[in-house]
Design a protein around this motif. Structure first.
Motif, PDB file in Angstrom:
ATOM      1  N   TYR A 136       9.980  33.378 -53.866  1.00 21.95           N
ATOM      2  CA  TYR A 136       9.219  32.777 -52.754  1.00 21.95           C
ATOM      3  C   TYR A 136       8.947  31.307 -53.056  1.00 21.95           C
ATOM      4  O   TYR A 136       8.644  30.950 -54.209  1.00 21.95           O
ATOM      5  N   GLY A 137       8.998  30.482 -52.031  1.00 16.07           N
ATOM      6  CA  GLY A 137       8.616  29.077 -52.207  1.00 16.07           C
ATOM      7  C   GLY A 137       9.313  28.192 -51.201  1.00 16.07           C
ATOM      8  O   GLY A 137       9.989  28.680 -50.291  1.00 16.07           O
ATOM      9  N   PRO A 138       9.157  26.872 -51.349  1.00 14.02           N
ATOM     10  CA  PRO A 138       9.899  25.948 -50.488  1.00 14.02           C
ATOM     11  C   PRO A 138      11.303  25.728 -51.067  1.00 14.02           C
ATOM     12  O   PRO A 138      11.457  25.631 -52.285  1.00 14.02           O
ATOM     13  N   PHE A 139      12.300  25.684 -50.201  1.00 11.76           N
ATOM     14  CA  PHE A 139      13.669  25.411 -50.656  1.00 11.76           C
ATOM     15  C   PHE A 139      14.329  24.474 -49.661  1.00 11.76           C
ATOM     16  O   PHE A 139      13.968  24.470 -48.476  1.00 11.76           O
ATOM     17  N   ASN A 140      15.294  23.704 -50.150  1.00  7.82           N
ATOM     18  CA  ASN A 140      16.109  22.873 -49.264  1.00  7.82           C
ATOM     19  C   ASN A 140      17.432  23.583 -48.981  1.00  7.82           C
ATOM     20  O   ASN A 140      17.881  24.418 -49.787  1.00  7.82           O
ATOM     21  N   PHE A 141      18.048  23.204 -47.854  1.00  4.68           N
ATOM     22  CA  PHE A 141      19.354  23.771 -47.495  1.00  4.68           C
ATOM     23  C   PHE A 141      20.289  22.616 -47.175  1.00  4.68           C
ATOM     24  O   PHE A 141      19.910  21.713 -46.415  1.00  4.68           O
ATOM     25  N   ALA A 142      21.467  22.629 -47.785  1.00  6.27           N
ATOM     26  CA  ALA A 142      22.444  21.544 -47.636  1.00  6.27           C
ATOM     27  C   ALA A 142      21.773  20.193 -47.909  1.00  6.27           C
ATOM     28  O   ALA A 142      22.030  19.209 -47.212  1.00  6.27           O
TER      29      ALA A 142
END
Ligand SMILES: C[S@@+](CC[C@H](N)C(=O)[O-])C[C@H]1O[C@@H](n2cnc3c(N)ncnc32)[C@H](O)[C@@H]1O
Length: 200
Positions: A136-142
């Motif tokens: 769980y957490g914040p993630f970036n995509f591309a």
């Protein structure tokens, strides 16, 4: 005094709903063993161990968090909530026991990249076949932030510790591939967070 995180109170029910779904699948033991990496305050550990009395919830964290965790465990007195083992993912020996689930919340953007590498490598090794890694957490995509607030948060993280920061999904997927973990789901969570799930 027990350590306290307001975020844990806010995110625990949405996370619980996802965990209920994940633990209900037939490939997961009905009496699952769960290893939490980066237990922090232990608020999640207490809440989820209460919600899943049939599960065994093993806390772990770096030694400096243990006293605070123990205060929560002493108050909760739950037979299925196991006191923390010392686990800095890059420095300490990992448990030799195999787990059904490795759970971590708000950990990957705090730890350094080498720690994330070790988390995938050693974490995969710790899982039973079909076991799940649930993050769980914040993630970036591309390489893109999912919100302006996450971009600001990332900046503040990197100012405090240049080796921390929001991780990019595609970079994590490379580590998962190397560890032979298959990506299974990406749950959108409140406050621009995600739950990413990989399976052994
Ligand atoms: C923001 S706290 C999150 C705590 C808790 N899981 C929560 O959701 O509130 C970050 C956690 O990552 C853990 N952490 C950071 N680097 C680590 C490492 N190298 N090995 C294991 N845990 C680490 C910290 O000890 C801390 O418990």
């Amino acid at each position: 005094m027990k350590p306290y995180s307001g975020a844990c109170d806010q995110n625990r029910d949405p996370i619980l709903a996802v965990l209920k779904e994940l633990l209900a699948v037939e490939t997961i033991d009905p009496q699952p063993k769960i290893l939490e990496v980066g237990t922090g305050t232990a608020q999640h550990a207490v809440y989820f161990a209460k919600a899943f009395p049939q599960a065994t919830w093993q806390c772990s964290d770096q030694q400096q968090y243990h006293a605070g965790i123990q205060l929560w465990l002493d108050e909760a007195q739950l037979p299925n909530l196991i006191p923390p083992i010392s686990l800095n993912v890059s420095k300490d020996p990992w448990p030799t026991e195999k787990f059904d689930v490795l759970y971590s919340a708000n950990v990957m953007h705090i730890m350094h990249w080498q720690n994330v590498i070790d988390l995938f490598k050693q974490g995969a090794n710790c899982l039973k076949p079909s076991g799940l890694m649930v993050c769980y957490g914040p993630f970036n995509f591309a390489g893109q932030y999912t919100s302006p607030s996450n971009a600001q948060f990332d900046q503040s993280l990197r100012m405090r510790d240049p080796e921390s920061g929001i991780r990019n999904f595609e970079d994590l997927q490379k580590l998962a591939d190397e560890a032979e973990l298959n990506f299974v789901s990406n749950y959108e969570m409140p406050a621009n967070n995600r739950i990413l799930v990989w399976q052994k």
